[in-house]
Design a protein around this motif. Structure first.
Motif, PDB file in Angstrom:
ATOM      1  N   THR A  82      -7.185   7.075   1.328  1.00 27.42           N
ATOM      2  CA  THR A  82      -5.548   8.402   1.642  1.00 27.42           C
ATOM      3  C   THR A  82      -5.755   8.674   0.227  1.00 27.42           C
ATOM      4  OG1 THR A  82      -4.956   7.782   3.393  1.00 27.42           O
ATOM      5  CG2 THR A  82      -4.051   9.278   2.273  1.00 27.42           C
ATOM      6  N   VAL A  83      -6.160  10.482  -0.215  1.00 19.73           N
ATOM      7  CA  VAL A  83      -5.970  10.647  -1.793  1.00 19.73           C
ATOM      8  C   VAL A  83      -5.665  12.182  -1.355  1.00 19.73           C
ATOM      9  CG1 VAL A  83      -7.138   9.004  -3.250  1.00 19.73           C
ATOM     10  CG2 VAL A  83      -8.150  11.421  -1.856  1.00 19.73           C
ATOM     11  N   TYR A  84      -4.495  12.638  -2.061  1.00 18.40           N
ATOM     12  CA  TYR A  84      -4.306  14.182  -2.206  1.00 18.40           C
ATOM     13  C   TYR A  84      -5.482  15.294  -1.897  1.00 18.40           C
ATOM     14  CZ  TYR A  84       0.378  12.816  -3.747  1.00 18.40           C
ATOM     15  OH  TYR A  84       1.336  12.466  -3.411  1.00 18.40           O
ATOM     16  N   ARG A  85      -5.721  15.943  -1.868  1.00 19.45           N
ATOM     17  CA  ARG A  85      -7.196  17.061  -1.076  1.00 19.45           C
ATOM     18  C   ARG A  85      -8.162  16.699  -1.766  1.00 19.45           C
ATOM     19  NH1 ARG A  85      -4.865  21.296   3.150  1.00 19.45           N
ATOM     20  NH2 ARG A  85      -4.469  22.133   0.884  1.00 19.45           N
ATOM     21  N   GLU A  86      -7.177  17.236  -2.661  1.00 15.14           N
ATOM     22  CA  GLU A  86      -8.675  17.880  -4.014  1.00 15.14           C
ATOM     23  C   GLU A  86      -9.043  16.909  -4.382  1.00 15.14           C
ATOM     24  OE1 GLU A  86      -4.297  18.299  -5.392  1.00 15.14           O
ATOM     25  OE2 GLU A  86      -4.772  18.075  -4.337  1.00 15.14           O
ATOM     26  N   HIS A 135      -1.514   0.256   5.340  1.00 19.21           N
ATOM     27  CA  HIS A 135      -1.497   2.043   4.572  1.00 19.21           C
ATOM     28  C   HIS A 135      -0.045   2.567   4.293  1.00 19.21           C
ATOM     29  CE1 HIS A 135      -1.903   6.334   4.234  1.00 19.21           C
ATOM     30  NE2 HIS A 135      -3.478   5.895   4.165  1.00 19.21           N
ATOM     31  N   PRO A 136      -0.304   2.073   3.015  1.00 12.98           N
ATOM     32  CA  PRO A 136       1.731   3.152   2.573  1.00 12.98           C
ATOM     33  C   PRO A 136       2.500   4.079   2.466  1.00 12.98           C
ATOM     34  CG  PRO A 136      -0.287   2.757   0.795  1.00 12.98           C
ATOM     35  CD  PRO A 136      -1.390   2.654   1.835  1.00 12.98           C
ATOM     36  N   LEU A 137       1.813   4.633   4.248  1.00 11.61           N
ATOM     37  CA  LEU A 137       2.724   5.962   4.676  1.00 11.61           C
ATOM     38  C   LEU A 137       2.637   5.386   6.243  1.00 11.61           C
ATOM     39  CD1 LEU A 137       3.828   8.765   4.757  1.00 11.61           C
ATOM     40  CD2 LEU A 137       1.348   9.275   4.581  1.00 11.61           C
ATOM     41  N   PHE A 138       1.348   5.189   7.009  1.00  7.41           N
ATOM     42  CA  PHE A 138       1.291   5.071   7.765  1.00  7.41           C
ATOM     43  C   PHE A 138       1.712   4.040   8.863  1.00  7.41           C
ATOM     44  CE2 PHE A 138      -3.311   7.359   7.397  1.00  7.41           C
ATOM     45  CZ  PHE A 138      -2.625   8.896   7.360  1.00  7.41           C
ATOM     46  N   PRO A 139       2.012   3.873   9.595  1.00  2.67           N
ATOM     47  CA  PRO A 139       2.711   3.040   9.940  1.00  2.67           C
ATOM     48  C   PRO A 139       1.218   1.789  10.596  1.00  2.67           C
ATOM     49  CG  PRO A 139       2.668   4.347  12.163  1.00  2.67           C
ATOM     50  CD  PRO A 139       2.286   4.950  10.892  1.00  2.67           C
ATOM     51  N   VAL A 162      -6.911   0.511  -8.385  1.00  6.36           N
ATOM     52  CA  VAL A 162      -6.145  -0.362  -9.063  1.00  6.36           C
ATOM     53  C   VAL A 162      -7.150   0.282 -10.919  1.00  6.36           C
ATOM     54  CG1 VAL A 162      -5.447  -2.681  -9.634  1.00  6.36           C
ATOM     55  CG2 VAL A 162      -5.529  -2.249  -7.532  1.00  6.36           C
ATOM     56  N   THR A 163      -6.194  -0.047 -11.377  1.00  9.16           N
ATOM     57  CA  THR A 163      -6.950   0.267 -12.440  1.00  9.16           C
ATOM     58  C   THR A 163      -6.963  -0.822 -13.679  1.00  9.16           C
ATOM     59  OG1 THR A 163      -4.561   0.216 -13.443  1.00  9.16           O
ATOM     60  CG2 THR A 163      -5.406   2.173 -13.037  1.00  9.16           C
ATOM     61  N   LEU A 164      -7.783  -0.845 -14.746  1.00  7.32           N
ATOM     62  CA  LEU A 164      -7.564  -2.483 -15.450  1.00  7.32           C
ATOM     63  C   LEU A 164      -6.673  -3.335 -16.189  1.00  7.32           C
ATOM     64  CD1 LEU A 164     -10.377  -3.744 -16.786  1.00  7.32           C
ATOM     65  CD2 LEU A 164      -9.984  -2.587 -18.279  1.00  7.32           C
ATOM     66  N   GLY A 165      -5.819  -2.640 -16.285  1.00  5.70           N
ATOM     67  CA  GLY A 165      -4.951  -2.907 -16.957  1.00  5.70           C
ATOM     68  C   GLY A 165      -3.825  -2.806 -15.830  1.00  5.70           C
ATOM     69  N   GLU A 166      -3.782  -3.291 -14.395  1.00 10.50           N
ATOM     70  CA  GLU A 166      -3.409  -3.605 -13.180  1.00 10.50           C
ATOM     71  C   GLU A 166      -4.517  -5.344 -12.886  1.00 10.50           C
ATOM     72  OE1 GLU A 166      -0.892   0.703 -12.250  1.00 10.50           O
ATOM     73  OE2 GLU A 166      -3.017  -0.055 -11.330  1.00 10.50           O
ATOM     74  N   LEU A 167      -5.579  -4.955 -12.857  1.00  7.82           N
ATOM     75  CA  LEU A 167      -6.531  -5.443 -12.052  1.00  7.82           C
ATOM     76  C   LEU A 167      -6.157  -6.663 -13.417  1.00  7.82           C
ATOM     77  CD1 LEU A 167      -8.821  -6.643 -10.836  1.00  7.82           C
ATOM     78  CD2 LEU A 167     -10.167  -6.061 -12.396  1.00  7.82           C
ATOM     79  N   VAL A 189       0.369   6.059  -4.771  1.00  2.00           N
ATOM     80  CA  VAL A 189      -0.914   4.942  -4.987  1.00  2.00           C
ATOM     81  C   VAL A 189      -1.794   6.259  -4.593  1.00  2.00           C
ATOM     82  CG1 VAL A 189       0.081   3.074  -4.645  1.00  2.00           C
ATOM     83  CG2 VAL A 189      -0.281   4.798  -2.668  1.00  2.00           C
ATOM     84  N   PHE A 190      -1.254   7.725  -4.134  1.00  2.00           N
ATOM     85  CA  PHE A 190      -2.544   8.573  -3.269  1.00  2.00           C
ATOM     86  C   PHE A 190      -2.633   9.502  -4.221  1.00  2.00           C
ATOM     87  CE2 PHE A 190       0.706   8.170   0.919  1.00  2.00           C
ATOM     88  CZ  PHE A 190      -0.529   6.963   0.901  1.00  2.00           C
TER      89      PHE A 190
END
Length: 198
Positions: A82-86, A135-139, A162-167, A189-190
């Motif tokens: 799930t991401v922003y539409r664009e 899912h962070p938003l959906f139940p 996940v970014t390289l630093g976060e990995l 996170v979206f």
């Protein structure tokens, strides 16, 4: 080929997923498009469906057909992002790439599994991995689909970039610590344009 027809040709297992399409639509919003399994010529074993939640400006891309592949998952699995539409094309790419990997290796995901990559997964970003998550938003009903008797038949793993630093942070401190960092910094996170928190 529809999921129902595909189920008939795979040993009649589709009856386990009656109501799945309606469940996904209930949580992810109405479908706005689809990509067939043979979009590139050869049947890759799954399609992709795009869903829209207009009130959140979100697009969710969900695999369709992975549940019929011999990847050893019990219960069966599908993948979502799930991401922003664009940013929908990036979500399509992440779901397709990870699905290809699972089908190619005849393997499946487990909760909180990190799937790393040596190079950035998306051009111009620092995202080097995805995290298999609820899912962070959906139940929870979105993530765990049950049949009419209440038996869990399917898990829909949401892929969180996940970014390289976060990995590297996860490798040192674990997934739970990364989730705490995301919460601490109120990470969206979206948003594929978000900064790294590690």
């Amino acid at each position: 080929m529809s999921a129902e027809k595909q189920g008939i040709t795979t040993g009649g297992r589709a009856h386990r997923f009656v109501g799945l399409a309606e469940n996904l639509e209930h949580h992810a919003g109405p479908p706005s498009g689809a990509e067939p399994p043979n979009v590139r010529g050869e049947d890759r074993g799954y399609g992709l469906v795009f869903f829209q939640r207009e009130e959140y400006h979100l697009t969710t891309v969900i695999s369709s057909g992975l549940r019929f592949q011999p990847i050893g998952a019990d219960p069966a699995q599908e993948l979502a992002c799930t991401v922003y539409r664009e940013q929908a094309e990036a979500a399509r790419y992440l779901v397709d790439l990870t699905s290809q990997l699972l089908v190619g290796l005849n393997t499946h995901l487990v909760p909180d599994q990190i799937v790393p990559n040596e190079q950035p997964l998306l051009a111009g970003t620092e995202f080097h991995a995805v995290l298999a998550s609820g899912h962070p938003l959906f139940p929870p009903e979105f993530t765990r689909f049950t049949d009419t008797e209440g038996t869990e038949q399917l898990q829909v793993f949401t892929l969180l970039p996940v970014t390289l630093g976060e990995l590297n942070f996860v490798l040192d401190s674990g997934v739970a610590a990364l989730r705490r960092q995301w919460a601490r910094f109120e990470v969206d996170v979206f948003d594929l344009g978000r900064p790294s928190v590690a």
